[in-house]
Scaffold this motif. Structure first.
Motif, PDB file in Angstrom:
ATOM      1  N   UNK A 247      12.265  -1.911   7.794  1.00 33.92           N
ATOM      2  CA  UNK A 247      12.266  -0.974   6.773  1.00 33.92           C
ATOM      3  C   UNK A 247      11.843  -0.117   6.914  1.00 33.92           C
ATOM      4  N   UNK A 248      12.726   1.666   6.409  1.00 37.24           N
ATOM      5  CA  UNK A 248      11.750   2.567   6.991  1.00 37.24           C
ATOM      6  C   UNK A 248      11.263   2.721   6.119  1.00 37.24           C
ATOM      7  N   UNK A 249       9.628   3.901   6.345  1.00 33.49           N
ATOM      8  CA  UNK A 249       8.505   3.657   5.562  1.00 33.49           C
ATOM      9  C   UNK A 249       8.899   5.056   4.580  1.00 33.49           C
ATOM     10  N   UNK A 250       9.188   5.572   2.669  1.00 31.96           N
ATOM     11  CA  UNK A 250       9.277   6.797   3.154  1.00 31.96           C
ATOM     12  C   UNK A 250       8.024   8.118   3.085  1.00 31.96           C
ATOM     13  N   UNK A 251       8.391   9.200   3.323  1.00 33.24           N
ATOM     14  CA  UNK A 251       7.768  10.039   3.368  1.00 33.24           C
ATOM     15  C   UNK A 251       7.618  11.339   2.436  1.00 33.24           C
ATOM     16  N   UNK A 252       6.738  11.165   1.619  1.00 30.58           N
ATOM     17  CA  UNK A 252       6.700  12.748   0.831  1.00 30.58           C
ATOM     18  C   UNK A 252       5.302  13.595   1.222  1.00 30.58           C
ATOM     19  N   UNK A 253       6.161  14.962   0.915  1.00 28.12           N
ATOM     20  CA  UNK A 253       5.268  15.919   1.521  1.00 28.12           C
ATOM     21  C   UNK A 253       4.240  16.644   0.250  1.00 28.12           C
TER      22      UNK A 253
ATOM     23  N   UNK B 263       0.827  -1.369   0.006  1.00 31.88           N
ATOM     24  CA  UNK B 263      -0.274   0.206   0.321  1.00 31.88           C
ATOM     25  C   UNK B 263       1.028   1.390   0.270  1.00 31.88           C
ATOM     26  N   UNK B 264       0.654   2.058  -0.351  1.00 35.29           N
ATOM     27  CA  UNK B 264       0.860   3.529  -0.514  1.00 35.29           C
ATOM     28  C   UNK B 264      -0.346   4.433  -0.070  1.00 35.29           C
ATOM     29  N   UNK B 265      -0.444   5.205   1.268  1.00 34.66           N
ATOM     30  CA  UNK B 265      -1.158   5.157   1.709  1.00 34.66           C
ATOM     31  C   UNK B 265      -0.420   7.276   1.590  1.00 34.66           C
ATOM     32  N   UNK B 266      -1.872   7.340   1.339  1.00 27.78           N
ATOM     33  CA  UNK B 266      -2.231   8.714   1.125  1.00 27.78           C
ATOM     34  C   UNK B 266      -2.870  10.014   2.123  1.00 27.78           C
ATOM     35  N   UNK B 267      -2.357  10.332   2.835  1.00 26.55           N
ATOM     36  CA  UNK B 267      -2.959  11.078   3.845  1.00 26.55           C
ATOM     37  C   UNK B 267      -3.344  12.982   4.185  1.00 26.55           C
TER      38      UNK B 267
ATOM     39  N   UNK C  44       2.580  -0.999  10.819  1.00 22.04           N
ATOM     40  CA  UNK C  44       1.760  -1.803  10.430  1.00 22.04           C
ATOM     41  C   UNK C  44       2.431  -2.097   9.335  1.00 22.04           C
ATOM     42  N   UNK C  45       2.916  -2.303   8.683  1.00 20.18           N
ATOM     43  CA  UNK C  45       3.994  -1.979   7.424  1.00 20.18           C
ATOM     44  C   UNK C  45       4.212  -1.473   6.381  1.00 20.18           C
ATOM     45  N   UNK C  46       3.815   0.017   6.812  1.00 20.20           N
ATOM     46  CA  UNK C  46       3.615   0.334   5.026  1.00 20.20           C
ATOM     47  C   UNK C  46       4.406   0.611   5.225  1.00 20.20           C
ATOM     48  N   UNK C  47       5.375   1.288   3.625  1.00 16.87           N
ATOM     49  CA  UNK C  47       6.485   1.954   3.346  1.00 16.87           C
ATOM     50  C   UNK C  47       6.285   2.695   2.203  1.00 16.87           C
ATOM     51  N   UNK C  48       5.129   3.984   1.998  1.00 16.31           N
ATOM     52  CA  UNK C  48       4.935   4.832   1.322  1.00 16.31           C
ATOM     53  C   UNK C  48       3.621   5.532   1.792  1.00 16.31           C
ATOM     54  N   UNK C  49       3.923   6.625   2.053  1.00 14.38           N
ATOM     55  CA  UNK C  49       3.363   7.787   2.559  1.00 14.38           C
ATOM     56  C   UNK C  49       2.940   9.597   2.052  1.00 14.38           C
ATOM     57  N   UNK C  50       2.217   9.446   1.761  1.00 14.45           N
ATOM     58  CA  UNK C  50       2.653  10.931   0.593  1.00 14.45           C
ATOM     59  C   UNK C  50       1.047  11.644   2.124  1.00 14.45           C
ATOM     60  N   UNK C  51       1.967  13.106   2.997  1.00 12.57           N
ATOM     61  CA  UNK C  51       1.342  13.914   3.497  1.00 12.57           C
ATOM     62  C   UNK C  51       0.635  14.854   2.481  1.00 12.57           C
ATOM     63  N   UNK C  52      -0.530  14.844   2.203  1.00 13.94           N
ATOM     64  CA  UNK C  52      -1.224  16.645   0.859  1.00 13.94           C
ATOM     65  C   UNK C  52      -1.907  16.892   1.714  1.00 13.94           C
ATOM     66  N   UNK C  53      -1.834  18.088   0.966  1.00 13.31           N
ATOM     67  CA  UNK C  53      -3.084  19.319   1.321  1.00 13.31           C
ATOM     68  C   UNK C  53      -3.918  19.126   0.806  1.00 13.31           C
TER      69      UNK C  53
END
Lengths: 236, 236
Positions: free
Chosen positions: B143-149, B78-82, B100-109
């Motif tokens: 393995x660290x998740x990768x965070x994008x803003x 999963x790629x979480x778009x939060x 929980x094992x998520x490896x990609x997170x995008x934090x969005x406005x």
């Protein structure tokens, strides 16, 4: 606060209610930016839900004309048996389980529960009630969960647990147990969850002897508050 | 701390590592009550897991002889778009999703994200990394998740989201949308979750136009951190 929960002493008559507590008045003003004439979602504590037309609002009170026309959401068919978490986590967990629709919680002692947790002010009925109310206001529900405290493991498991298990499916969630957590069940369920550090072997054996099925959520070890939400979301 | 996560600068040679940071030394002493000779679960940050035999322990350092012999648990597909949560909730949510094992997170406005949240110190890379590491140590993962803003909604959704959605199943979680949250899927998934107060209609329409399926978790409105855990537990 997605629901304004009206307590018994806040009713003026069958269709009118008045709020006076500062927390909710502040929320109405600052978050809802409510003005006279607005219609908000309301519920009678323990009863039905509907809408409330704001008749007046000032610094000390808010008056509503209330119409209750629907039932609150269905509860989860679960009785949660939770090893007492540490105080800060207890507070958050009570809020989560109340929002998720759990209506019966037993907080129990186990070997790895620190004895000092039982002395925490977070266990005062008024404190716990406050967290449960926040969960109801968040999720839009009106029925408070009932909390029971069991401060000694052995008398609880030997004397009272067998009766609680009658007509219920007992599930014991513990890392390493045999079966993957089932999904989308509808059985009335008694769900036991251990403390940080887990149940000890002796405790696991007592539950299994009574007929609990051992289940797990995979190799990851989750914090209690994460595990509770994950288990409830997967089971029901 | 169910795993001692060894960072690149903590290795002395291929089979020996040394910890010097006070947080983990204190945890070893106070919670694990570790003594020389103990074997503990260790992992190389970003790499394999195994065990570490404690060779020495004092107030300033702990030395381990390390054997790495297994892979960390499988990540969630999963790629979480939060939508960016408020700072305190962001911190806890990062810890949950990392565990929980998520490896990609995008934090969005989005419209209902307060602009001031983007100035919070909780968004500093070092702060976020700290919460993600706590999640890994809790769940036993390396393995660290990768965070994008993504600080602007429209350019993100128009220019970059279509490419992210290629070969992914897009799911938009929002109360009131058509379909009940599916269970036990294994598709690579791009999961979008709104802020407190939800997405606005305009935003929901943009996601649906791009091919996201609208899903819901029932009538209850959950806090972001509860919803994230509940959605991940039900979907995967």
């Amino acid at each position: 606060m997605n629901l304004i929960l009206l307590h018994p002493d806040e009713w003026i008559d069958d269709t009118h209610a008045v709020l006076r507590d500062p927390r909710r008045l502040r929320h109405l003003a600052d978050v809802h930016r409510a003005v006279v004439g607005d219609c908000l979602t309301v519920g009678a504590l323990g009863g039905r839900m509907g809408r409330g037309e704001l008749l007046s609002l000032n610094d000390t009170e808010a008056q509503f004309r209330v119409t209750l026309d629907r039932e609150p959401p269905a509860p989860l068919p679960v009785h949660l048996l939770l090893a007492l978490p540490r105080p800060r986590m207890l507070a958050r967990t009570l809020e989560h389980v109340s929002a998720l629709g759990v209506k019966r919680v037993t907080l129990m002692h186990t070997r790895r529960v620190e004895k000092s947790y039982w002395q925490s002010p977070e266990l005062k009925p008024e404190k716990m009630r406050q967290h449960l109310l926040l969960g109801l206001e968040q999720a839009r529900d009106t029925r408070l969960p009932e909390i029971t405290l069991e401060t000694r493991f052995k008398p609880f498991v030997e004397d009272r647990l067998p009766a609680l298990l009658e007509d219920q499916r007992g599930l014991l969630a513990h890392p390493g147990l045999a079966r993957e957590c089932p999904r989308a069940i509808s059985d009335p369920t008694l769900l036991a969850i251990g403390p940080e550090g887990g149940f000890v072997d002796y405790e696991v054996d007592r539950f299994l002897e009574l007929g609990f099925e051992g289940i797990h959520l995979g190799e990851r070890i989750l914090r209690v508050e994460t595990a509770v939400t994950a288990l409830l979301a997967r089971l029901f």
